[in-house]
Scaffold this active site. Sequence first.
Site, mmCIF file in Angstrom:
data_model
loop_
_atom_site.group_PDB
_atom_site.id
_atom_site.type_symbol
_atom_site.label_atom_id
_atom_site.label_comp_id
_atom_site.label_asym_id
_atom_site.label_seq_id
_atom_site.Cartn_x
_atom_site.Cartn_y
_atom_site.Cartn_z
ATOM 1 N N HIS A 50 0.809 -1.216 0.000
ATOM 2 C CA HIS A 50 0.000 0.000 0.000
ATOM 3 C C HIS A 50 0.844 1.268 0.000
ATOM 4 C CE1 HIS A 50 -3.676 -2.224 0.369
ATOM 5 N NE2 HIS A 50 -3.278 -2.824 1.472
ATOM 6 N N ARG A 75 7.326 -5.484 3.000
ATOM 7 C CA ARG A 75 6.022 -6.083 2.675
ATOM 8 C C ARG A 75 5.845 -6.012 1.170
ATOM 9 N NH1 ARG A 75 -0.060 -4.758 4.791
ATOM 10 N NH2 ARG A 75 0.299 -2.732 3.825
ATOM 11 N N GLU A 154 -5.248 -12.192 7.582
ATOM 12 C CA GLU A 154 -6.132 -11.020 7.619
ATOM 13 C C GLU A 154 -7.481 -11.290 6.947
ATOM 14 O OE1 GLU A 154 -4.034 -7.732 5.731
ATOM 15 O OE2 GLU A 154 -3.128 -9.028 4.233
ATOM 16 N N ASP A 180 -7.799 -5.247 7.541
ATOM 17 C CA ASP A 180 -8.480 -6.163 6.627
ATOM 18 C C ASP A 180 -9.290 -7.194 7.400
ATOM 19 O OD1 ASP A 180 -8.113 -5.584 3.836
ATOM 20 O OD2 ASP A 180 -5.983 -5.823 4.180
HETATM 21 C C1 3PY Z 1 -4.131 -4.588 7.752
HETATM 22 O O1 3PY Z 1 -4.385 -4.143 8.882
HETATM 23 O O2 3PY Z 1 -4.969 -5.087 6.989
HETATM 24 C C2 3PY Z 1 -2.768 -4.487 7.262
HETATM 25 O O3 3PY Z 1 -2.481 -4.971 6.204
HETATM 26 C C3 3PY Z 1 -1.762 -3.765 8.103
HETATM 27 O O4 3PY Z 1 -1.151 -2.778 7.359
HETATM 28 MG MG MG Z 2 -4.079 -5.706 5.079
#
Ligand code: 3PY
Ligand code: MG
Length: 259
Positions: A50, A75, A154, A180
């Site tokens: 991101h 990441r 996530e 997420d």
């Molecule tokens: C999330 O919280 O979904 C993440 O990917 C952390 O950056």
């Molecule tokens: Mg995420």
Amino acid sequence: MSHLETIRSLATKLGGGSGLLTAWVGMPDPLVAGMLALEDFDAITLDMQHGANDIHSTGLGIAQVTLAGKPTIVRIPVGQFAVASRVLDLGAAGVIAPMINSKADAAAFASFMKYPPIGERSWGPTIASGLTGTEGNEYLKAGNANSVAIAMVETREALAALDDILATPGIDAIFVGPSDLSIALSHGANVDPGRKDVADALDHVLARCHAHGKAACCFAPSPLISRDLAKKGYDLMAIGTDFGQLRSGARAQIEAARG
Ligand code: 3PY
Ligand code: MG
């Protein structure tokens, strides 16, 4: 500390409730990563999912952070596991892969992180060899242990497959993405990483990680919650992002100036 010890410090320190803190950097100028590396963080994470980092800014960021004496985590974008091998070749100490939802996802990620017999990482530690001062077989021998593979949990699918993901050879740690996860658990109703069901999931993931002898990491919903998570035994927390820290710093100063 040598650059090899700097890079290796992530693998050696992570685990057993280590409570490490990482910065989270999406700005592609390596000066930003280098500046944050001079603060009291244990590691610096460069975000290619991101954040605005591409492979070039990531390589420059890794160099800047390593020269400042901190290990770099990267990441990668969703599913782009080949990028994991590339950033290891550039000197990353660990890689976070988002949206690992199954044993198959975990195995694919691990295969790009580890040399045989665990995985199929292709040979070519272009910059990592120079940074670590290790060539050929010396780099190969330590490469797998020094490259921390961190799988993101996530989604609902990932929670259901958590034990399978943790049991996958080559996966060293889990990283919970609470934003997420909050969207998934509410079936898209809202994003709220501080919600109770997300906190319960964070506790569950911690217990399962430590049952498997693997590290538990997350993006902390807030710095105060990060403190609690460290007390509970979390091994690594991201606290805030460079974009967020810049905006909140500017807002606080504008507010103070306007009165
Ligand atoms: C999330 O919280 O979904 C993440 O990917 C952390 O950056
Ligand atoms: Mg995420």
